[in-house]
Structures are given as structure tokens and as C-alpha cells.
Design an enzyme around this catalytic site. Structure first.
Site, PDB file in Angstrom:
ATOM      1  N   ASP A   1      -0.534   8.774  -3.523  1.00 41.27           N
ATOM      2  CA  ASP A   1       0.778   8.282  -3.095  1.00 41.27           C
ATOM      3  C   ASP A   1       1.738   8.401  -4.292  1.00 41.27           C
ATOM      4  OD1 ASP A   1       2.346   6.752  -1.067  1.00 41.27           O
ATOM      5  OD2 ASP A   1       2.197   5.110  -2.497  1.00 41.27           O
TER       6      ASP A   1
ATOM      7  N   ASP B   1      -8.702   8.319  -1.182  1.00 39.34           N
ATOM      8  CA  ASP B   1      -8.193   8.303   0.185  1.00 39.34           C
ATOM      9  C   ASP B   1      -6.794   8.913   0.261  1.00 39.34           C
ATOM     10  OD1 ASP B   1      -7.073   6.179  -1.224  1.00 39.34           O
ATOM     11  OD2 ASP B   1      -7.517   4.660   0.268  1.00 39.34           O
TER      12      ASP B   1
ATOM     13  N   GLY C   1     -10.878   2.223   0.025  1.00 34.34           N
ATOM     14  CA  GLY C   1     -10.256   3.159   0.966  1.00 34.34           C
ATOM     15  C   GLY C   1     -10.982   4.471   1.186  1.00 34.34           C
TER      16      GLY C   1
HETATM   17  P1  IMP Z   1      -1.060   5.556  -5.816  1.00 34.84           P
HETATM   18  O1  IMP Z   1      -1.620   5.023  -7.091  1.00 34.84           O
HETATM   19  O2  IMP Z   1       0.333   5.054  -5.562  1.00 34.84           O
HETATM   20  O3  IMP Z   1      -1.152   7.053  -5.700  1.00 34.84           O
HETATM   21  O4  IMP Z   1      -1.820   4.881  -4.647  1.00 34.84           O
HETATM   22  C1  IMP Z   1      -3.043   5.178  -4.315  1.00 34.84           C
HETATM   23  C2  IMP Z   1      -3.620   4.130  -3.393  1.00 34.84           C
HETATM   24  O5  IMP Z   1      -2.638   3.429  -2.631  1.00 34.84           O
HETATM   25  C3  IMP Z   1      -4.483   4.802  -2.400  1.00 34.84           C
HETATM   26  O6  IMP Z   1      -5.770   5.029  -2.919  1.00 34.84           O
HETATM   27  C4  IMP Z   1      -4.465   3.820  -1.257  1.00 34.84           C
HETATM   28  O7  IMP Z   1      -5.492   2.872  -1.414  1.00 34.84           O
HETATM   29  C5  IMP Z   1      -3.129   3.140  -1.347  1.00 34.84           C
HETATM   30  N1  IMP Z   1      -2.211   3.685  -0.327  1.00 34.84           N
HETATM   31  C6  IMP Z   1      -1.157   4.485  -0.520  1.00 34.84           C
HETATM   32  N2  IMP Z   1      -0.542   4.822   0.637  1.00 34.84           N
HETATM   33  C7  IMP Z   1      -1.259   4.209   1.601  1.00 34.84           C
HETATM   34  C8  IMP Z   1      -1.151   4.192   3.043  1.00 34.84           C
HETATM   35  O8  IMP Z   1      -0.305   4.816   3.698  1.00 34.84           O
HETATM   36  N3  IMP Z   1      -2.082   3.443   3.687  1.00 34.84           N
HETATM   37  C9  IMP Z   1      -3.064   2.744   3.043  1.00 34.84           C
HETATM   38  N4  IMP Z   1      -3.215   2.755   1.709  1.00 34.84           N
HETATM   39  C10 IMP Z   1      -2.313   3.478   0.992  1.00 34.84           C
HETATM   40 MG    MG Z   2      -7.292   3.679  -2.824  1.00 35.60          MG
END
Ligand code: IMP
Ligand code: MG
Length: 179
Positions: A102, A99, A43
Site C-alpha cells: 500500500d 498481502d 494478512g
Molecule cells: P503499507 O506498509 O502501507 O504498504 O501497508 C501494508 C499493510 O497494510 C498490508 O500488509 C495490509 O496488512 C495493510 N493494508 C493496506 N491496504 C489494505 C486493504 O485494502 N485492506 C486490508 N489491509 C490493508
Molecule cells: Mg500486512
């Protein structure tokens, strides 16, 4: 591709301008240094390429692949390293390039991972931040844009490996992942 996009969230121009500002801030922070920029595949690839080209500080580039998603719009919350760096981070100033932050699970996991491997310092920069979705208490050091709880694609971001090559960031139609 374009049909599945509800609206443009960030145009190419807005992305470029904001990356220019972030690069200047990072140049100041790393002045005289030689950080190791680590992109989280896949990403962050567009962001990393544009960011390091906008920076004047000499950087080295590495990539790491962490998976927690599968083909769903929700994180499983348990990051796993799918492919590791090819260089040591011991004694290095790591600049992690993400990227999106979240749930925060990936960022927290990688911060601990690099600290455990002897990085001298850890700085994180993310293109997008979704604070409303946070599950673990962590923030990126630098965040370019804040986003709502909407699924975004383009400029590297995917849904089920699609839409990564859109040049802008768009909001994905809910129908695409709810059907
Ligand atoms: P986290 O570990 O939940 O913070 O997620 C991180 C990863 O989830 C990011 O690096 C993205 O690859 C993916 N991600 C989270 N939200 C989105 C979105 O809206 N679109 C695409 N990928 C997302
Ligand atoms: Mg990612």
C-alpha cells in the site's frame, strides 16, 4: 459479514489461477534452491498457504508480525516488529510474502531488516498492489493483482480484525469505516 461487502473484487477462482501462475514463476526463479518463505502475519496467511502448496520448490516457512495499522483504514507509516522469526535469515534466500503493498512502508522496512540480518537475497511477492497509494519508492518483485484505492477485505485481509475468513476478496463498504 457479506452485508458489508460492496462488491466482489477477486473471486476464489481468479485468486487460485493467478497464484498458480505466480508459483510457476517463483519455481523458475528459485530452481535448485531452498528459499525461506516469510509470511507477514496475519494478512498474508491464506496467500502463503496457497502459494507454497502450488510451488514445487522445497521451501521453509517462517512468519513475522509487523504492525502499523491499529483499527484504522490508514497506515501510521511506522512499522514495528511485534513478533519476530524463529529462524535465522543469515545466508538464506528470503521470499517475503505480503498481502498488500500500500504505502510501501512495510515492504521497505522488511527489505532493510532482512538485508541487515545477512539474508543472501531478498525477493518479495505480494497478492495485491495499490500503486496509487505509494509513499515510499519501492515495488514488490512480483505482484499478482493491481488494486485501486479502495479498502479490500477477505482471503486474509481484515478491517479491525474482521472479514479475514471470507474466501474471496471484496471491496469494503465505505460506511463501515467512515461511520
Ligand atoms: P503499507 O506498509 O502501507 O504498504 O501497508 C501494508 C499493510 O497494510 C498490508 O500488509 C495490509 O496488512 C495493510 N493494508 C493496506 N491496504 C489494505 C486493504 O485494502 N485492506 C486490508 N489491509 C490493508
Ligand atoms: Mg500486512
Amino acid at each position: 459479514m457479506e452485508r458489508d461487502i460492496e462488491r466482489v473484487f477477486l473471486s476464489e477462482q481468479r485468486i487460485r489461477e493467478r497464484i498458480g501462475q505466480a508459483a510457476a514463476i517463483l519455481d523458475e526463479k528459485f530452481a535448485g534452491g531452498n528459499p525461506l518463505a516469510v509470511g507477514v502475519l496475519k494478512g498474508s496467511v491464506m496467500f502463503l498457504c496457497d502459494l507454497v502448496r502450488a510451488m514445487k520448490t522445497p521451501v521453509q516457512i517462517e512468519f513475522i508480525t509487523v504492525s502499523s495499522y491499529g483499527e484504522r483504514a490508514q497506515s501510521s507509516g511506522v512499522p514495528k516488529i511485534v513478533s519476530d522469526l524463529s529462524a535465522s535469515v543469515a545466508g538464506r534466500d528470503v521470499l517475503l510474502v505480503e498481502d498488500i503493498v500500500d504505502s510501501g512502508c512495510t515492504l521497505k522496512f522488511l527489505k532493510e531488516y532482512f538485508s541487515g540480518r545477512g539474508a543472501r537475497s531478498f525477493t518479495s511477492v505480494t497478492l495485491l498492489n495499490k500503486p496509487a497509494r505509494r509513499q515510499v519508492g519501492i515495488e514488490a518483485d512480483y505482484s499478482c493483482f493491481e488494486a485501486e484505492d479502495e479498502f479490500l477485505v477477505g482471503y486474509g485481509l481484515d478491517y479491525a480484525q474482521r472479514y479475514r475468513n471470507l474466501p474471496y476478496i471484496g471491496v469494503l463498504n465505505r460506511e463501515v469505516y467512515e461511520r
